[in-house]
Scaffold this motif. Structure first.
Motif, mmCIF file in Angstrom:
data_model
loop_
_atom_site.group_PDB
_atom_site.id
_atom_site.type_symbol
_atom_site.label_atom_id
_atom_site.label_comp_id
_atom_site.label_asym_id
_atom_site.label_seq_id
_atom_site.Cartn_x
_atom_site.Cartn_y
_atom_site.Cartn_z
ATOM 1 N N GLN A 30 -25.548 -37.507 15.446
ATOM 2 C CA GLN A 30 -24.513 -38.295 15.996
ATOM 3 C C GLN A 30 -23.178 -37.265 16.306
ATOM 4 O O GLN A 30 -23.148 -36.376 15.759
ATOM 5 C CB GLN A 30 -23.831 -39.409 14.963
ATOM 6 C CG GLN A 30 -22.939 -40.129 15.664
ATOM 7 C CD GLN A 30 -22.174 -41.201 14.855
ATOM 8 O OE1 GLN A 30 -22.319 -40.959 13.591
ATOM 9 N NE2 GLN A 30 -21.306 -41.893 14.973
ATOM 10 N N ARG A 31 -22.975 -37.797 17.685
ATOM 11 C CA ARG A 31 -21.457 -37.097 18.179
ATOM 12 C C ARG A 31 -20.404 -38.062 18.331
ATOM 13 O O ARG A 31 -20.494 -39.252 18.779
ATOM 14 C CB ARG A 31 -22.098 -36.423 19.612
ATOM 15 C CG ARG A 31 -20.983 -35.601 20.226
ATOM 16 C CD ARG A 31 -21.495 -35.110 21.652
ATOM 17 N NE ARG A 31 -20.452 -34.805 22.377
ATOM 18 C CZ ARG A 31 -20.195 -33.304 22.502
ATOM 19 N NH1 ARG A 31 -20.866 -32.725 21.636
ATOM 20 N NH2 ARG A 31 -19.296 -32.812 23.260
ATOM 21 N N CYS A 33 -16.378 -38.227 19.541
ATOM 22 C CA CYS A 33 -15.122 -37.538 20.266
ATOM 23 C C CYS A 33 -13.882 -38.451 19.876
ATOM 24 O O CYS A 33 -13.996 -39.833 19.973
ATOM 25 C CB CYS A 33 -15.285 -37.631 21.849
ATOM 26 S SG CYS A 33 -17.056 -36.378 22.190
ATOM 27 N N TRP A 61 -18.325 -28.402 16.601
ATOM 28 C CA TRP A 61 -17.085 -28.925 17.303
ATOM 29 C C TRP A 61 -16.610 -27.997 18.609
ATOM 30 O O TRP A 61 -16.821 -27.332 18.647
ATOM 31 C CB TRP A 61 -15.881 -28.916 16.269
ATOM 32 C CG TRP A 61 -15.524 -27.440 15.928
ATOM 33 C CD1 TRP A 61 -16.184 -26.878 14.975
ATOM 34 C CD2 TRP A 61 -14.244 -26.801 16.600
ATOM 35 N NE1 TRP A 61 -15.238 -25.736 14.889
ATOM 36 C CE2 TRP A 61 -14.454 -25.671 15.754
ATOM 37 C CE3 TRP A 61 -13.660 -27.054 17.537
ATOM 38 C CZ2 TRP A 61 -13.729 -24.555 16.175
ATOM 39 C CZ3 TRP A 61 -12.712 -26.082 17.822
ATOM 40 C CH2 TRP A 61 -12.863 -24.578 17.039
ATOM 41 N N CYS A 95 -14.218 -33.307 19.794
ATOM 42 C CA CYS A 95 -15.502 -33.910 19.541
ATOM 43 C C CYS A 95 -16.256 -32.990 18.450
ATOM 44 O O CYS A 95 -16.108 -31.706 18.241
ATOM 45 C CB CYS A 95 -16.466 -33.520 20.720
ATOM 46 S SG CYS A 95 -16.065 -34.654 22.293
ATOM 47 N N ALA A 97 -20.080 -32.828 16.475
ATOM 48 C CA ALA A 97 -21.423 -32.885 16.713
ATOM 49 C C ALA A 97 -22.330 -32.605 15.320
ATOM 50 O O ALA A 97 -22.256 -31.232 14.795
ATOM 51 C CB ALA A 97 -22.161 -32.406 17.771
ATOM 52 N N GLU A 99 -25.670 -32.545 14.343
ATOM 53 C CA GLU A 99 -26.938 -32.134 14.924
ATOM 54 C C GLU A 99 -27.791 -31.157 13.966
ATOM 55 O O GLU A 99 -28.945 -30.757 14.396
ATOM 56 C CB GLU A 99 -26.941 -31.829 16.345
ATOM 57 C CG GLU A 99 -26.114 -32.751 17.241
ATOM 58 C CD GLU A 99 -26.279 -32.533 18.778
ATOM 59 O OE1 GLU A 99 -26.421 -31.551 19.018
ATOM 60 O OE2 GLU A 99 -25.755 -33.546 19.438
#
Length: 210
Positions: A30-31, A33, A61, A95, A97, A99
Motif C-alpha cells: 500500500q502507498r 500520501c 518514503w 508519501c 510506500a 512495498e
C-alpha cells in the motif's frame, strides 16, 4: 510592564506554526500520501517519521513539492527527521510506500509548516529593545528545550512500540515452535508404539519345528 508583556506576547506569537501529528497503518503493498499547504516562499517545513511496528521496521518514503519534484526521499529506512526550506508556494506531499515486505506497518509522523515573520520595532518600542532581546533569547531557549523534550519522548515512544512488537513476535514464534515440538514428540511416541506392537505380533505368530 504592560508594554513589556504585550511585546513578550508578540514574540511568542511571532512564529506561526501549523503542525500535524498522525499515526497511519499501511497494509502490505500500500502507498499512502499526506499533504501540507505552504503559503509563502522561505517557510520552514519539518518532517519526522518512525516505523513503530511491522517487519524489520523499514519503509520507503518521499517528499515532493507542488510541481511533483522530489525534495527528499529514502528507501528502507526506520525513521527520519528533516527540516527544509520551501522554495515554492503550494501543496507539498509526503508519501509512504510499504512495498518491501508483505507485512503491515504502523507509522507515526509529524508534518510542521512554520513561518517566522520579522518584527519591526516602532519608535515608541525602541527603548524596550534590551527587554526584547532578553525575552527573545529566553523564548528561543525554551523553544529549544521543548523541542529536545519532544524528540526524547518520540524516541522512547518509538523504542517502546518496537520492543513491544519484538516481544509479541517472539512469543508467537515460541508458541508455534513449542506446538510443533509437541506434535513431533506425540508422533514419535505413536510410531514407536506401532513398531513395538508390530514386532511382538509377528514374533508371537512364529512356529518352530523340533
Amino acid at each position: 510592564m504592560r508594554a513589556v508583556s504585550a511585546l513578550a506576547t508578540g514574540i511568542l506569537l511571532a512564529a506561526v506554526a501549523r503542525a500535524t501529528a498522525l499515526t497511519s497503518l499501511l497494509l502490505a503493498n500500500q502507498r499512502a500520501c499526506f499533504y501540507a499547504d505552504v503559503d509563502g516562499i522561505g517557510e520552514k517545513i519539518g518532517f519526522y517519521f518512525a516505523v513503530q511496528s511491522g517487519g524489520s521496521f523499514e519503509i520507503d518514503w518521499v517528499v515532493m513539492d507542488p510541481d511533483d519534484k522530489i525534495v527528499v526521499e529514502g528507501d528502507n529506512e526506520r525513521q527520519g527527521d528533516f527540516i527544509f526550506t520551501a522554495k515554492k508556494i503550494g501543496e507539498y506531499s509526503f508519501c509512504f510506500a510499504n512495498e518491501a515486505t508483505a507485512t503491515d506497518k504502523l507509522v507515526d509522523f509529524d508534518i510542521m509548516v512554520e513561518s517566522e515573520p520579522r518584527r519591526v520595532l516602532s519608535a515608541q518600542q525602541a527603548p524596550l529593545k534590551e527587554h526584547t532581546s532578553a525575552l527573545e533569547e529566553s523564548t528561543y531557549k525554551l523553544n529549544g528545550l521543548l523541542n529536545s523534550v519532544t524528540r526524547t519522548q518520540k524516541y522512547f515512544h518509538t523504542r517502546h512500540h518496537r520492543n513491544y512488537s519484538t516481544v509479541i513476535s517472539t512469543q508467537s514464534r515460541i508458541f508455534w515452535l513449542t506446538l510443533v515440538e509437541c506434535v513431533a514428540i506425540i508422533g514419535m511416541g505413536l510410531v514407536q508404539i506401532w513398531i513395538l506392537k508390530t514386532f511382538f505380533s509377528r514374533s508371537g505368530n512364529r512356529r518352530f519345528k523340533v
